[in-house]
Write an enzyme that holds these catalytic residues in place. Structure first.
Site, mmCIF file in Angstrom:
data_model
loop_
_atom_site.group_PDB
_atom_site.id
_atom_site.type_symbol
_atom_site.label_atom_id
_atom_site.label_comp_id
_atom_site.label_asym_id
_atom_site.label_seq_id
_atom_site.Cartn_x
_atom_site.Cartn_y
_atom_site.Cartn_z
ATOM 1 N NE ARG A 1 -2.611 0.843 3.536
ATOM 2 C CZ ARG A 1 -3.294 0.553 4.638
ATOM 3 N NH1 ARG A 1 -4.548 0.104 4.537
ATOM 4 N NH2 ARG A 1 -2.765 0.693 5.831
ATOM 5 C CE LYS B 1 -2.858 4.435 7.159
ATOM 6 N NZ LYS B 1 -4.315 4.522 7.345
ATOM 7 C CD GLU C 1 -12.162 5.533 4.155
ATOM 8 O OE1 GLU C 1 -11.730 4.834 5.082
ATOM 9 O OE2 GLU C 1 -11.454 5.869 3.194
HETATM 10 C C1 LIG Z 1 -5.407 3.692 7.610
HETATM 11 C C2 LIG Z 1 -6.821 3.949 7.229
HETATM 12 C C3 LIG Z 1 -7.829 2.985 7.381
HETATM 13 C C4 LIG Z 1 -7.595 1.669 8.055
HETATM 14 O O1 LIG Z 1 -6.692 0.842 7.391
HETATM 15 P P1 LIG Z 1 -6.036 -0.392 8.135
HETATM 16 O O2 LIG Z 1 -5.069 -0.921 7.141
HETATM 17 O O3 LIG Z 1 -7.105 -1.347 8.447
HETATM 18 O O4 LIG Z 1 -5.390 0.146 9.356
HETATM 19 C C5 LIG Z 1 -9.103 3.283 6.925
HETATM 20 N N1 LIG Z 1 -9.400 4.482 6.366
HETATM 21 C C6 LIG Z 1 -8.453 5.439 6.216
HETATM 22 C C7 LIG Z 1 -8.840 6.727 5.597
HETATM 23 C C8 LIG Z 1 -7.143 5.201 6.636
HETATM 24 O O5 LIG Z 1 -6.226 6.156 6.469
#
Ligand SMILES: *Cc1c(COP(=O)(O)O)cnc(C)c1O
Length: 344
Positions: A82, A184, A220
């Site tokens: 990622r 991210k 989300e």
């Molecule tokens: C990091 C993150 C998540 C959760 O991801 P995980 O890999 O499960 O920790 C969900 N939404 C956003 C916007 C994020 O930045």
């Protein structure tokens, strides 16, 4: 070697400096060999790319102590991949997968005394990140980058058990259509701070964002994906969208639902109107694993999830227990999910 003498149940989720971080520099088109460091401060140009144009991305994962005393990480290859995807989108150099896994191993091993004991509920949070390091004044990508990993112990997310939270539908969007919602990037968080503080001031735990193009599909929250349970507990539904972050926790929960609990898993667009058919709702991410949601407020209209504000739904609980059991080594993990960090 001795585990630090800390009251693990009371440390919460805030930065505690540990012994070592990991650092590697990208310069002249290549990464140096990387090293552990006791230096926890970064010094750079006032004109660094990250300071002027926010060129940065990050990851988040945890190291756990299992029941039989091993130190493990959970699917770190998915974090490595990622981060590569984030770097591509931000014109940053990729930190190679094998190097990423090795760096995580090294920094966790060097801070082994900071990995909380099994059963404490606390874990060692691992934060890999990368940023544009050299000075940039015209708008362009930096030429030099710093990749670092810091680790910090974090307490149990829910002290005294998980309590359902309340979300609101905000007037803001988290991501643009075809934007950076699926990587991210630090910038996604910078712009979520105002909406989340506004939500907190109104008494809400988080914002539930709808799709930025039409505001008719569920996406989300600021930092967690969403799962729903419906059809008498038989089906898990989770939004599919190009503007949500592909959560590793959510992907793992979907696998657990299908292969451990025999549920149907649907990853698809979820019309906001369908929320009234949902029986359970949860937020998922590394920090809390699953946070149950009891209610969603939309400009004065209350959408109550049937499990209410006191209880965690039975399917949510089963998913949580199974996934954390896999992470802590009490339930057999699918091939390749657990990476043991061996002491020398
Ligand atoms: C990091 C993150 C998540 C959760 O991801 P995980 O890999 O499960 O920790 C969900 N939404 C956003 C916007 C994020 O930045």
């Amino acid at each position: 070697m001795a585990i630090k003498d800390i009251d693990w149940s009371s440390i919460g989720f805030s930065y505690i400096e540990t012994d070592y971080s990991y650092v590697s520099m990208y310069k002249d088109g290549k990464w140096d060999e990387g090293t552990l460091t006791k230096e926890h401060t970064v010094t750079m140009s006032e004109c660094a790319g990250v300071l002027q144009y926010s060129q940065s991305c990050f990851e988040g994962l945890k190291a756990y102590r299992t029941e039989d005393g091993k130190i493990v990480t959970f699917r770190p290859d998915l974090n490595g991949q990622r981060m590569i995807d984030s770097c591509k989108r931000l014109e940053m150099p990729e930190f190679p997968m094998e190097r990423f896994l090795d760096a995580v191993d090294q920094v966790v091993k060097a801070n082994a005394d900071w990995v909380p004991p099994y059963g404490s509920g606390a874990t060692l949070y691992i934060r890999p990140y990368m940023f544009g390091y050299n000075s940039v004044i015209g708008v362009k990508p930096a030429d030099e980058y710093m990749f670092r990993i810091l680790v910090t112990p974090v307490g149990p997310y829910f002290k005294g058990g998980a309590k359902p939270i309340v979300l609101r539908i905000p007037d803001f969007d988290r991501a643009a259509p075809h934007g950076t919602g699926n990587i991210k990037a630090g910038l996604n968080y910078a712009m979520s701070l105002h909406p989340v503080m506004e939500a907190h001031r109104e008494g809400y735990a988080e914002n539930m964002y709808l799709d930025p193009a039409t505001r008719t599909y569920i996406e989300e929250t600021g930092g967690a994906n969403i799962i729903f349970i419906k059809d008498g507990g038989k089906t898990l539904v989770t939004p599919k969208s190009d503007s949500i972050l592909p959560s590793i926790t959510r992907r793992s929960i979907c696998y657990v639902a299908e292969h451990y609990l025999g549920m149907n898993v649907e990853q698809r667009r979820i019309p906001y109107a369908e929320i009234t058919e949902m029986e359970e709702m949860g937020l998922c991410g590394t920090a809390a694993v699953i946070s149950p949601v009891g209610r969603v407020d939309d400009h004065g209209k209350q959408i109550c999830i049937p499990t209410g504000m006191e209880n965690v739904g039975p399917v949510t609980k089963k998913l949580y227990d199974t996934l954390t059991g896999i992470q802590m080594g009490t339930i057999e993990a699918p091939e390749g999910w657990i990476r043991e960090i061996k002491a020398d």
